[in-house]
Design a protein around this motif. Structure first.
Motif, PDB file in Angstrom:
ATOM      1  N   SER A 214      -7.678   3.578   6.916  1.00 29.93           N
ATOM      2  CA  SER A 214      -8.898   2.903   6.470  1.00 29.93           C
ATOM      3  C   SER A 214      -8.671   2.012   5.250  1.00 29.93           C
ATOM      4  N   HIS A 215      -7.439   1.953   4.739  1.00 24.27           N
ATOM      5  CA  HIS A 215      -7.224   1.185   3.506  1.00 24.27           C
ATOM      6  C   HIS A 215      -6.137   0.116   3.573  1.00 24.27           C
TER       7      HIS A 215
ATOM      8  N   THR B  56      -3.262  -0.698  11.725  1.00 23.06           N
ATOM      9  CA  THR B  56      -3.595  -1.491  10.530  1.00 23.06           C
ATOM     10  C   THR B  56      -2.949  -2.871  10.607  1.00 23.06           C
TER      11      THR B  56
ATOM     12  N   ASP C 285       0.075  -6.067   4.149  1.00 23.39           N
ATOM     13  CA  ASP C 285       0.651  -5.094   3.209  1.00 23.39           C
ATOM     14  C   ASP C 285       2.012  -4.571   3.669  1.00 23.39           C
TER      15      ASP C 285
ATOM     16  N   CYS D 247       0.852   5.308   0.237  1.00 24.85           N
ATOM     17  CA  CYS D 247       0.066   6.523   0.508  1.00 24.85           C
ATOM     18  C   CYS D 247       0.734   7.294   1.644  1.00 24.85           C
TER      19      CYS D 247
ATOM     20  N   TYR E  50       0.856  -1.183   0.000  1.00 26.54           N
ATOM     21  CA  TYR E  50       0.000   0.000   0.000  1.00 26.54           C
ATOM     22  C   TYR E  50       0.895   1.236   0.000  1.00 26.54           C
TER      23      TYR E  50
ATOM     24  N   TRP F 172      -6.032   8.190   5.505  1.00 22.01           N
ATOM     25  CA  TRP F 172      -6.438   7.341   4.383  1.00 22.01           C
ATOM     26  C   TRP F 172      -5.842   5.932   4.546  1.00 22.01           C
TER      27      TRP F 172
ATOM     28  N   GLN G 254      -3.946  -3.068   4.507  1.00 28.46           N
ATOM     29  CA  GLN G 254      -4.334  -4.397   4.974  1.00 28.46           C
ATOM     30  C   GLN G 254      -3.217  -5.018   5.822  1.00 28.46           C
TER      31      GLN G 254
ATOM     32  N   TRP H 277       3.643  -1.230   3.701  1.00 29.13           N
ATOM     33  CA  TRP H 277       3.173   0.161   3.549  1.00 29.13           C
ATOM     34  C   TRP H 277       4.370   1.055   3.235  1.00 29.13           C
TER      35      TRP H 277
END
Lengths: 114, 188
Positions: free
Chosen positions: A40-41, A64, A46, A32, A30, A37, A43, A48
């Protein structure tokens, strides 16, 4: 499933904080820099990728339960943030690659190692 | 949280959780010092000094379901990213005040967002709270006081759809009027 240890090697990333990378499964990534954001996104399996390195990054990683934080573009981890990551069991890796490059490599690797 | 109104909503929800009955919100654009100042004051239960000191730590929260509470931490980070700062002053049994200062023209400052929508949602959830909203720019100002509005329409509940829609449009219109040409945002 791929492990974080394999992913780290493929990305040529350094371990800034963390251990037992071979115990952590990775299924995705992921990318970002907007923390609310990511909350909420992202996983749990992931990687990150972000250029942010504040204490809030560690909090979002805990929330997360992502596989690790990958600091891109050579961004450094401040000592107090590293200590908090250690304390909370968050793995933080670092790379000189951009988020775009790291994403591309991760994506290619995970396609071959689903 | 892609605009400031969402951060504002988060802060105001803290006031509601602190059982506030009156919540004052002020948004002040100061182009001469390049600042955008958001202030929220409530008469809720307040916080003990050690909690005020820790409130910027993302691992401190009143929540018991998880160990992370991030609203204030994210907002503080945003303020600092734009060259500003965030301060909280709170007294137990008296209330809490939060002042967020952002760099008005910083590229990292999020747009203000739609305050009309924000109040629509807040008033739908808690129509009985005494909200007041003040928008200030160097030569313009707008004030809305729910106590006064309720007095004007004694026979209509605030959460009546017609009233909510009117308040939303009224705020949107005045947000544009007060901040037009001041916030440097593209207006749709």
């Amino acid at each position: 499933m791929a492990t974080l240890d394999q992913v780290r090697e493929v990305l040529g990333a350094q371990i800034l904080v963390g251990n037992d990378l071979d115990q952590r499964p990775v299924a995705g990534g992921y990318a970002c820099d907007m923390l609310s954001w990511v909350m909420s996104h992202a996983q749990p399996t992931d990687v990150w990728m972000t250029i942010l390195n504040s204490i809030n990054v560690i909090a979002v990683a805990v929330l997360t339960d992502c596989a690790c934080v990958l600091l891109t573009e050579g961004v450094e981890l401040p000592p107090d943030v590293a200590a908090r990551a250690q304390d909370k069991g968050v793995v933080v890796l670092g790379t000189q690659a951009s988020t775009y490059e790291a994403s591309a490599r991760l994506h290619a690797f995970l396609n071959q190692h689903p | 949280m892609r605009d400031l109104s969402l951060h504002l909503m988060d802060i105001i929800q803290n006031s509601v959780k602190a059982r506030a009955t009156a919540i004052e919100i002020e948004i002040d654009a100061r182009p001469h010092t390049d600042q955008l100042v958001l202030t929220v004051r409530d008469n809720g239960c307040g916080m003990p000094p050690d909690m005020v000191a820790n409130v910027q730590d993302p691992f401190v929260t009143t929540r018991t379901t998880r160990s992370v509470g991030l609203g204030i931490s994210l907002f503080k980070e945003l303020c600092e990213l734009t060259g500003g700062h965030l301060e909280i002053d709170s007294r137990e049994g008296v209330g809490t005040g939060l002042v967020a200062t952002l760099g008005l023209t910083s590229i990292d400052r999020l747009p203000l967002g739609d305050l009309g929508d924000t109040f629509y949602i807040l008033l739908s959830a808690d129509p009985g709270l005494d909200y007041s909203l003040k928008l200030t720019a160097p030569d313009r100002t707008f004030e809305l006081d729910m106590t006064e509005i309720r007095a004007e329409i004694p026979d209509l509940p605030v959460d009546d759809p017609a009233v909510l829609n009117w308040i939303r449009a009224y705020i949107q219109e005045n947000q544009s009027a007060v901040f037009s040409g001041v916030l440097g945002e593209i207006e749709s």
